[in-house]
Enzyme design. Structure first.
Site: not given
Length: 232
Positions: A147, A143
C-alpha cells in the site's frame, strides 16, 4: 455516454461502484478474475501466473477494443486484498508476494490503462490504506509495503512527465471497509467505525462526474466514526 473502467469490479467495493455508475447511465467495463454481469463489458484476468508485462499489455489492449477507440472518463482501481504476517511468519514471503500482486501490480496496470485510454481531463483513482500512511505495519508487513508503494505511485503519476496528462490523479485510503468478508472475520467489531461501500462509491462517482473537485496527487483518507465518514 460517459465511461468508466473498474479494476476489481467483482470485489465487494468494485461491485458497489459498478452498480452505482450503471444507475447513472455510464458505460462500465469491469476487470477481474470473473465476469461482472452488471457491467456492460468485462475483461477477465486469467490468473497471477502471467508476468506483469504480459498481463498488463493484454488487459490494456482489451480495454482499447471495448472502448472502440474512445477514451474513458475514469479509471478506478479498487482491486486488492488483506494479508497479515510479520517477518517470522511461515506465510510471510508468500503473503507479501500476493499483496504486491493484488495492490501494486493492479495499480501499475491501471496507470498503464490510464496513460493510453483515459481522457485528458479524466479521473484516475488508486486504493491505498491508512495504516501504511501512518507508519510501520509490523503485523502485516507485506500488505503495508504494497500500500505504501501505491501511495508513492499516486504521487509520481501526478507529477509532470509521468505519462498521464490528467490533472486528477488521486488515492483513496480507507481505514476499514464495511464488507461482508470483514463482518464475517470480525463479527464483534464496532461496525459504526467501518466505512460503507456505498459511501466510497458515491465519492468516486462525484469525482468522476466532476460534481466534486479533487486535488491532484492527494491521498484522501476515509475515516468513519459513529457511522459518519470524513474525507480528508
Amino acid at each position: 455516454m460517459p465511461s468508466v473502467v473498474v479494476y476489481g469490479g467483482c470485489g465487494a467495493l468494485g461491485t458497489s461502484i459498478v452498480k452505482l455508475f450503471k444507475k447513472h447511465a455510464w458505460k462500465v467495463v469491469s476487470i477481474d478474475f470473473s465476469i461482472n454481469p452488471d457491467a456492460d463489458d468485462s475483461v477477465v484476468v486469467p490468473d497471477h501466473s502471467q508476468t506483469l508485462n504480459d498481463q498488463g499489455t493484454r488487459i490494456s489492449a482489451d480495454i482499447g477494443d471495448l472502448l472502440s477507440g474512445s477514451k474513458a472518463d475514469a479509471v478506478l482501481c479498487v482491486a486488492g486484498g488483506w494479508q497479515g504476517g510479520n517477518a517470522a511468519s511461515s506465510s510471510f514471503l508468500s503473503n507479501a508476494e500476493l499483496s504486491l500482486k493484488q495492490s501494486v501490480n493492479t495499480s501499475l496496470i491501471a496507470a498503464h490503462i490510464a496513460a493510453h485510454h483515459l481522457k485528458p481531463s479524466g479521473l484516475l483513482a488508486l486504493t491505498g490504506a491508512v495504516p501504511a500512511q501512518q507508519g510501520g505495519t509490523p503485523g502485516m508487513i507485506g500488505y503495508g509495503m504494497a500500500k505504501a508503494a501505491v501511495h508513492h505511485l499516486v504521487a509520481s503519476l501526478a507529477m509532470d512527465g509521468s505519462g498521464i496528462p490528467s490533472p486528477r490523479i488521486v488515492g483513496i485510503l480507507p481505514q476499514t471497509l464495511d464488507t461482508p468478508g470483514n463482518r464475517s472475520a470480525m463479527p464483534k467489531a464496532d461496525f459504526s467505525s467501518w466505512t460503507p461501500l456505498d459511501t466510497v462509491a458515491e465519492l468516486l462517482y462525484n469525482w468522476a462526474s466532476d460534481c466534486d473537485a479533487c486535488e491532484n496527487g492527494h491521498l484522501y483518507t476515509l475515516i468513519t466514526k459513529n457511522s459518519v465518514t470524513s474525507v480528508e
